[in-house]
Design an enzyme around this catalytic site. Sequence first.
Site, PDB file in Angstrom:
ATOM      1  N   ASN A  42      25.539 -40.523  74.737  1.00 43.84           N
ATOM      2  CA  ASN A  42      24.557 -39.458  74.541  1.00 43.84           C
ATOM      3  C   ASN A  42      23.297 -40.042  73.901  1.00 43.84           C
ATOM      4  OD1 ASN A  42      26.271 -39.727  72.240  1.00 43.84           O
ATOM      5  ND2 ASN A  42      25.698 -37.715  71.473  1.00 43.84           N
ATOM      6  N   GLU A  44      19.984 -38.575  72.096  1.00 44.85           N
ATOM      7  CA  GLU A  44      19.343 -37.371  71.562  1.00 44.85           C
ATOM      8  C   GLU A  44      17.828 -37.554  71.451  1.00 44.85           C
ATOM      9  OE1 GLU A  44      21.563 -36.267  68.037  1.00 44.85           O
ATOM     10  OE2 GLU A  44      23.249 -35.616  69.296  1.00 44.85           O
ATOM     11  N   CYS A  53      23.374 -36.022  77.767  1.00 39.24           N
ATOM     12  CA  CYS A  53      24.789 -36.246  77.444  1.00 39.24           C
ATOM     13  C   CYS A  53      25.272 -37.584  77.995  1.00 39.24           C
ATOM     14  CB  CYS A  53      25.651 -35.150  78.058  1.00 39.24           C
ATOM     15  SG  CYS A  53      25.452 -33.540  77.295  1.00 39.24           S
ATOM     16  N   GLU A  55      27.929 -38.220  79.735  1.00 43.44           N
ATOM     17  CA  GLU A  55      28.400 -38.149  81.120  1.00 43.44           C
ATOM     18  C   GLU A  55      27.242 -38.294  82.098  1.00 43.44           C
ATOM     19  OE1 GLU A  55      28.998 -36.158  78.559  1.00 43.44           O
ATOM     20  OE2 GLU A  55      30.681 -34.811  78.951  1.00 43.44           O
ATOM     21  N   CYS A  86      30.129 -30.654  78.856  1.00 40.34           N
ATOM     22  CA  CYS A  86      29.342 -29.418  78.733  1.00 40.34           C
ATOM     23  C   CYS A  86      29.031 -28.842  80.119  1.00 40.34           C
ATOM     24  CB  CYS A  86      28.055 -29.689  77.962  1.00 40.34           C
ATOM     25  SG  CYS A  86      26.741 -30.399  78.984  1.00 40.34           S
ATOM     26  N   CYS A  89      26.706 -30.943  82.444  1.00 35.02           N
ATOM     27  CA  CYS A  89      27.403 -32.109  83.011  1.00 35.02           C
ATOM     28  C   CYS A  89      28.378 -31.671  84.096  1.00 35.02           C
ATOM     29  CB  CYS A  89      28.125 -32.886  81.914  1.00 35.02           C
ATOM     30  SG  CYS A  89      26.961 -33.696  80.790  1.00 35.02           S
TER      31      CYS A  89
HETATM   32  N1  THU Z   1      27.361 -34.206  74.263  1.00 39.83           N
HETATM   33  C1  THU Z   1      27.702 -35.096  75.243  1.00 39.83           C
HETATM   34  O1  THU Z   1      27.213 -36.227  75.256  1.00 39.83           O
HETATM   35  N2  THU Z   1      28.582 -34.696  76.183  1.00 39.83           N
HETATM   36  C2  THU Z   1      29.173 -33.473  76.218  1.00 39.83           C
HETATM   37  O2  THU Z   1      29.818 -33.123  77.191  1.00 39.83           O
HETATM   38  C3  THU Z   1      29.044 -32.579  75.052  1.00 39.83           C
HETATM   39  C4  THU Z   1      27.851 -32.846  74.207  1.00 39.83           C
HETATM   40  C5  THU Z   1      26.421 -34.629  73.230  1.00 39.83           C
HETATM   41  C6  THU Z   1      25.061 -33.987  73.316  1.00 39.83           C
HETATM   42  C7  THU Z   1      24.582 -34.076  71.885  1.00 39.83           C
HETATM   43  O3  THU Z   1      24.001 -35.345  71.686  1.00 39.83           O
HETATM   44  C8  THU Z   1      25.856 -34.016  71.048  1.00 39.83           C
HETATM   45  O4  THU Z   1      26.910 -34.294  71.948  1.00 39.83           O
HETATM   46  C9  THU Z   1      26.089 -32.664  70.381  1.00 39.83           C
HETATM   47  O5  THU Z   1      26.021 -31.637  71.309  1.00 39.83           O
END
Ligand code: THU
Length: 129
Positions: A42, A44, A53, A55, A86, A89
């Site tokens: 991920n 940010e 994300c 994925e 999520c 994704c």
């Molecule tokens: N996140 C992912 O990388 N994948 C997911 O399927 C769920 C959420 C990350 C996004 C963000 O950086 C952190 O988790 C909190 O939501």
Amino acid sequence: MSDKELVEEAKKYREHAYAPYSGFRVGAAVMTGNGKVYGGCNIENASYSVTNCAERTAIFKAVSEGERDFTALAVVADTDAPCAPCGACRQVVAEFRIPKIIMANMQGAMRTVAGEELLPFAFSGDDMK
Ligand code: THU
């Protein structure tokens, strides 16, 4: 590569997570039809909604290298239950028809589901014909 090995790859990429805002680190790894693996984490952003994300990072890296055929995607985070992708994704998983999703956590719990199970009644290119 076994499901467990794909999760291990995802764990390696989790180390690269850029998550200064949530502190929630996620790793992913996607396997292609010819056995190649692309990993992602991920990423940010101070403008939170721009966050990518793990994925989607892994899938987009692979697609940008010309890959279109995927056999499995693993995702791992330090969650109680195996980490579930999520909604955004799931839509990307549906786009590339990734048949197998391996959700995992850092304690070694794993749950495997079919890509189709993640997003029933998914909107797809077929709907625009
Ligand atoms: N996140 C992912 O990388 N994948 C997911 O399927 C769920 C959420 C990350 C996004 C963000 O950086 C952190 O988790 C909190 O939501």
